[in-house]
Design a protein around this motif. Sequence first.
Motif, mmCIF file in Angstrom:
data_model
loop_
_atom_site.group_PDB
_atom_site.id
_atom_site.type_symbol
_atom_site.label_atom_id
_atom_site.label_comp_id
_atom_site.label_asym_id
_atom_site.label_seq_id
_atom_site.Cartn_x
_atom_site.Cartn_y
_atom_site.Cartn_z
ATOM 1 N N CYS A 1 0.911 -1.203 -0.016
ATOM 2 C CA CYS A 1 0.084 0.081 0.035
ATOM 3 C C CYS A 1 0.782 1.266 0.052
ATOM 4 O O CYS A 1 0.452 2.278 -0.739
ATOM 5 C CB CYS A 1 -0.650 0.080 1.177
ATOM 6 N N GLU A 2 1.788 1.279 0.863
ATOM 7 C CA GLU A 2 2.629 2.486 0.953
ATOM 8 C C GLU A 2 3.324 2.584 -0.243
ATOM 9 O O GLU A 2 3.771 3.595 -0.707
ATOM 10 C CB GLU A 2 3.696 2.179 2.172
ATOM 11 N N ARG A 3 3.964 1.613 -0.754
ATOM 12 C CA ARG A 3 4.722 1.572 -1.961
ATOM 13 C C ARG A 3 4.036 2.065 -3.232
ATOM 14 O O ARG A 3 4.352 2.587 -4.103
ATOM 15 C CB ARG A 3 5.525 0.290 -2.179
ATOM 16 N N GLU A 4 2.644 1.553 -3.350
ATOM 17 C CA GLU A 4 1.827 1.474 -4.789
ATOM 18 C C GLU A 4 0.909 2.108 -4.565
ATOM 19 O O GLU A 4 -0.037 2.390 -5.376
ATOM 20 C CB GLU A 4 1.846 0.279 -5.249
ATOM 21 N N ASP A 5 0.460 2.914 -3.422
ATOM 22 C CA ASP A 5 -0.673 3.565 -3.414
ATOM 23 C C ASP A 5 -2.110 3.070 -3.475
ATOM 24 O O ASP A 5 -2.686 3.622 -4.541
ATOM 25 C CB ASP A 5 -0.614 4.965 -3.989
ATOM 26 N N LYS A 6 -2.209 1.898 -3.080
ATOM 27 C CA LYS A 6 -3.445 1.141 -3.119
ATOM 28 C C LYS A 6 -3.984 0.783 -1.776
ATOM 29 O O LYS A 6 -3.256 0.680 -0.814
ATOM 30 C CB LYS A 6 -3.300 -0.222 -4.086
ATOM 31 N N SER A 7 -5.210 0.392 -1.761
ATOM 32 C CA SER A 7 -5.969 -0.196 -0.427
ATOM 33 C C SER A 7 -5.475 -1.411 -0.048
ATOM 34 O O SER A 7 -4.873 -2.029 -0.723
ATOM 35 C CB SER A 7 -7.238 -0.346 -0.621
ATOM 36 N N ILE A 8 -5.372 -1.640 1.369
ATOM 37 C CA ILE A 8 -4.945 -2.671 1.977
ATOM 38 C C ILE A 8 -5.671 -3.939 1.421
ATOM 39 O O ILE A 8 -5.238 -5.032 1.164
ATOM 40 C CB ILE A 8 -5.269 -2.746 3.662
ATOM 41 N N GLU A 9 -7.016 -3.886 1.037
ATOM 42 C CA GLU A 9 -7.838 -4.930 0.663
ATOM 43 C C GLU A 9 -7.334 -5.422 -0.753
ATOM 44 O O GLU A 9 -7.212 -6.579 -0.818
ATOM 45 C CB GLU A 9 -9.421 -4.502 0.469
ATOM 46 N N LEU A 10 -7.138 -4.100 -1.657
ATOM 47 C CA LEU A 10 -6.596 -4.651 -2.911
ATOM 48 C C LEU A 10 -5.447 -5.392 -2.858
ATOM 49 O O LEU A 10 -4.920 -6.195 -3.376
ATOM 50 C CB LEU A 10 -6.687 -3.444 -3.784
ATOM 51 N N ALA A 11 -4.324 -4.852 -2.008
ATOM 52 C CA ALA A 11 -3.045 -5.244 -1.936
ATOM 53 C C ALA A 11 -3.070 -6.870 -1.317
ATOM 54 O O ALA A 11 -2.444 -7.571 -2.028
ATOM 55 C CB ALA A 11 -2.259 -4.439 -0.785
ATOM 56 N N GLU B 1 -5.469 -8.748 -1.798
ATOM 57 C CA GLU B 1 -6.141 -9.594 -2.743
ATOM 58 C C GLU B 1 -4.977 -10.023 -4.019
ATOM 59 O O GLU B 1 -4.894 -11.174 -4.436
ATOM 60 C CB GLU B 1 -7.280 -9.140 -3.333
ATOM 61 N N GLU B 2 -4.335 -9.042 -4.237
ATOM 62 C CA GLU B 2 -3.159 -9.110 -5.284
ATOM 63 C C GLU B 2 -2.037 -10.047 -4.972
ATOM 64 O O GLU B 2 -1.533 -10.922 -5.342
ATOM 65 C CB GLU B 2 -2.623 -7.904 -5.673
ATOM 66 N N ILE B 3 -1.721 -10.059 -3.429
ATOM 67 C CA ILE B 3 -0.556 -10.675 -2.944
ATOM 68 C C ILE B 3 -1.117 -12.271 -3.005
ATOM 69 O O ILE B 3 -0.327 -13.204 -3.463
ATOM 70 C CB ILE B 3 -0.527 -10.395 -1.570
ATOM 71 N N LEU B 4 -2.299 -12.595 -2.408
ATOM 72 C CA LEU B 4 -2.899 -13.841 -2.365
ATOM 73 C C LEU B 4 -2.952 -14.552 -3.935
ATOM 74 O O LEU B 4 -2.537 -15.676 -4.025
ATOM 75 C CB LEU B 4 -4.100 -13.984 -1.595
ATOM 76 N N SER B 5 -3.461 -13.698 -4.703
ATOM 77 C CA SER B 5 -3.469 -13.994 -6.139
ATOM 78 C C SER B 5 -2.166 -14.580 -6.866
ATOM 79 O O SER B 5 -2.097 -15.570 -7.615
ATOM 80 C CB SER B 5 -4.367 -13.124 -6.589
ATOM 81 N N ARG B 6 -1.205 -13.371 -6.664
ATOM 82 C CA ARG B 6 0.010 -13.918 -7.051
ATOM 83 C C ARG B 6 0.734 -15.133 -6.292
ATOM 84 O O ARG B 6 1.098 -15.960 -7.110
ATOM 85 C CB ARG B 6 0.984 -12.773 -6.980
ATOM 86 N N GLU B 7 0.453 -15.425 -5.223
ATOM 87 C CA GLU B 7 1.172 -16.389 -4.503
ATOM 88 C C GLU B 7 0.548 -17.811 -4.980
ATOM 89 O O GLU B 7 1.152 -18.740 -5.437
ATOM 90 C CB GLU B 7 0.877 -16.420 -3.023
#
Length: 105
Positions: free
Chosen positions: A34-44, A46-52
């Motif tokens: 979130c801090e690095r890419e300026d996105k919401s915690i929820e979106l971050a 989701e993206e982390i779990l999807s990528r994993e």
Amino acid sequence: QDLIVEGRLSAYFVDADLKVCFTAPLDVRAKRVCEREDKSIELAKEEILSREESEALRYMDIHNIDIRNMDIYDLIINTDSFKPESIAEIILTTINQIETKDFLM
């Protein structure tokens, strides 16, 4: 020769004296994204779990590697538990023990 190799699969393909895995809880990783890419915690999250999940399937399919199996690592460090300086000290202490053969086998 002293060399550091970084990458999700490097532990599987590089014959190293020390294999280290850095990890952190999902909430911490999401906050960092979130801090690095300026996105919401929820979106971050989701993206982390999807990528994993995507990477786990791909690594198994292509290389027959279970990326969730941590047995290949000599040292696993939760980066949320230590300051960067402490992490460096943990690694340096471990390297010293390897070099002086002051470890269990």
